[in-house]
Design a protein around this motif. Sequence first.
Motif, short mmCIF file in Angstrom:
data_model
loop_
_atom_site.label_atom_id
_atom_site.label_comp_id
_atom_site.label_asym_id
_atom_site.label_seq_id
_atom_site.Cartn_x
_atom_site.Cartn_y
_atom_site.Cartn_z
N LYS A 75 -6.51 -1.89 -6.78
CA LYS A 75 -6.56 -0.57 -7.41
C LYS A 75 -5.99 -0.67 -8.82
O LYS A 75 -4.89 -1.18 -9.01
CB LYS A 75 -5.75 0.45 -6.60
CG LYS A 75 -6.40 0.87 -5.28
CD LYS A 75 -5.51 1.85 -4.54
CE LYS A 75 -6.16 2.39 -3.28
NZ LYS A 75 -7.18 3.42 -3.57
N SER A 128 0.83 -1.21 0.00
CA SER A 128 0.00 0.00 0.00
C SER A 128 0.86 1.26 0.00
O SER A 128 0.54 2.24 -0.68
CB SER A 128 -0.93 0.01 1.21
OG SER A 128 -1.80 -1.11 1.19
N VAL A 147 -7.78 -3.94 -0.85
CA VAL A 147 -8.40 -3.42 -2.06
C VAL A 147 -7.54 -3.76 -3.27
O VAL A 147 -6.34 -3.99 -3.15
CB VAL A 147 -8.57 -1.87 -1.93
CG1 VAL A 147 -7.22 -1.16 -1.96
CG2 VAL A 147 -9.50 -1.30 -3.00
N ASP A 202 -10.96 1.73 -7.72
CA ASP A 202 -10.92 0.73 -6.65
C ASP A 202 -11.89 -0.41 -6.90
O ASP A 202 -13.02 -0.19 -7.36
CB ASP A 202 -11.27 1.37 -5.30
CG ASP A 202 -10.21 2.34 -4.80
OD1 ASP A 202 -9.25 2.58 -5.55
OD2 ASP A 202 -10.35 2.84 -3.68
N TYR A 203 -11.45 -1.62 -6.55
CA TYR A 203 -12.31 -2.80 -6.62
C TYR A 203 -12.22 -3.54 -5.28
O TYR A 203 -11.12 -3.68 -4.72
CB TYR A 203 -11.85 -3.76 -7.72
CG TYR A 203 -11.97 -3.21 -9.12
CD1 TYR A 203 -13.16 -3.32 -9.83
CD2 TYR A 203 -10.89 -2.58 -9.73
CE1 TYR A 203 -13.26 -2.83 -11.15
CE2 TYR A 203 -10.98 -2.08 -11.03
CZ TYR A 203 -12.17 -2.21 -11.73
OH TYR A 203 -12.27 -1.72 -13.00
N PRO A 204 -13.34 -4.05 -4.76
CA PRO A 204 -13.29 -4.81 -3.50
C PRO A 204 -12.61 -6.16 -3.72
O PRO A 204 -12.59 -6.68 -4.83
CB PRO A 204 -14.76 -4.99 -3.14
CG PRO A 204 -15.49 -4.91 -4.44
CD PRO A 204 -14.71 -3.96 -5.30
N THR A 205 -12.06 -6.71 -2.65
CA THR A 205 -11.40 -8.02 -2.75
C THR A 205 -11.64 -8.81 -1.48
O THR A 205 -11.81 -8.24 -0.41
CB THR A 205 -9.89 -7.86 -3.01
OG1 THR A 205 -9.31 -9.15 -3.14
CG2 THR A 205 -9.21 -7.11 -1.89
#
Length: 487
Positions: A143, A121, A141, A148-151
Motif C-alpha cells: 500500500k 497491517s 498487499v 494498493d498493489y498486488p504482491t
Amino acid sequence: MIVLKDILYKVAIESVKGSTAVDIKKIHFDSRLISAQDVFVAIKGETADGHAFIEAAVANGANVVVCEELPSEVIPEVSYIQVKDCREALAVMASNYYDNPSANLKLIGVTGTNGKTTVTSLLYQMFKTLGYKVGLISTVVIKVDDKDYPTKLTTPDSLTINSYLKEMNEVGVEFCFMEVSSHGIAQHRTLGLNFEGGVFTNLSQDHLDYHKTFAKYRDVKKRFFDQLSKKGFALTNVDDKNGNYMLQNTKAKTFGYGVKNLTDYKVKILEKSFSGLKLNINGTEVWSRFIGDFNAYNLLAVYAVADLLEVKDIENLQNLSQLKPVEGRYQHHMSSTGIHVIVDYAHTPDALQNVLQTTNDIRSRSEELITVVGCGGDRDTTKRPLMGKIAGNLSTKVILTSDNPRTEDPDSIIKDIEKGVEPQDVSKTLSITSRQQAIKTACILAQQRDIILIAGKGHETYQEINGIRSDFDDLKIVKELLDQLNK
C-alpha cells in the motif's frame, strides 16, 4: 540521466573495467528486461546463475555489468564492476538509484515466523486512523497510502522495495510498516534501508528447505537486528526463548513486550471468546475484536510500536480497540446454521498449534472441532508429520488435504502428514486429496455450534498445482457449501 558512479556509492567493489562516469537508465537483474544504457546485475539464484546471461544482457543494450566473476570476453564499450556479492551490491545500488527513500520516512521492519502480516497491517490501520499518510509492504498487499498493489513475496527484491518507498516519498508518506522475511534478510533485500525500528514476534520451525537448520534460520533473523542503527529501536517478544538472543549485538535501543515476563510492555488476558479479547495493557483495560492468545501478543506489539513512535497513550488504546482483524488471520464466520468457521493462514507447526489451542480454550468441549489442513509442496518436508501430530492431538476430527502442492504429488504430501498422526488419533482422521471435497466433508460432518478450522491458505485466493494457479478462496468456498447444505 543518472551517472554510474553515483549509484556505486558504498558498494564494495573489487575491480572495475571501463568507466564509472557513464550515463545509465535503469537497473535490472533479469537480462530479458534490459534495454539500451541499462545496468545488468548478475545474481546467482537457486535455479539459475545471472552470470550465464551477461552476454544476452549486453546484446540487449546493457552498458554496465555488475558481476562476481568477470566474463572471459570483455566488451570495451561496456563497464564491468566486479563485486564480492551481487545481491549486496544490488541492494545498495537500488537505494542510491532511488535517492535513498527509506531515509525520508519512518520505516519499521517486523520479522518472526508468525504474526508479521497481522502486526504490520494493524500498524498501517492504526496510523491511517491517526491521520497520517502510511505505507505497507506485506505478504498480502503493498500500500502506498490509499493505493494498493498486488504482491507475491513477503519481502520483495530490493529494487521493488526502493521503487515503492520512492513513490511513498512522492505522495508524502510519513510511516511505512514492512514485513521482513528470513529469505529477504538472507538475500540482502533489506540491506541499505534506513529502519527506524525493528520488531521480533516469535520463532518456530519454518523454511528449513531453504535455511537447512533451525540455528541458521534463527541467526538470519538476528542479522536484521544486528544491522539496526543506534538511532533506532529494537522491540522483542521476551516470552519467546529466542527473543533476547535477537538483541545481543544490536546497536539500537532495546525494548521488550510479553504476557508471562516482566518487561517494558506487558499484557494480561482478562477474557476471551469468539467475540474478542479483554486485555489489560500496562495497567489499562481495553477490549479488542481479536481472538486468541497469539493476537494478544500481536496487539501488544502494535501498542508498543505506536508508543515508541510517540503516539499518545489515550489515542493508542482507543485506536487499538477499534482495529479490525486481518483477512485470513483467524478470520471468524458464523453460518446461518450456527456453525463456527475459522480460516487461518497457519502453515507452520507452531501457528497450527496456536490456533487450535486458542479454539480449544474458547469452546466448551461439547462442540466438535473439525480441522481441515494440508502442507505446501516444494517446501520444508520435515514440518509435515509435526502438523499431522498437532492436528490429531488438538482436534476432534481431522481432514488432511491439499494445500498448494505446486510441483509435488499431493497424495505423497498427505502421506508425509499422516506419518505424524499418533495411533490414538488415526480413527478420527480422514485423507481427501481435493481441498474442495475436504471442506465439503467438514461441512457435512458439522452440526450446530461445531467449529470448522480451515488452515494453511488464509488470505490466498488461489491454489497452485503443477505451476498453474486456479481460483480458490477457502472462506468463499466454505460459505457457499454451508449455504447449499442448508437449502
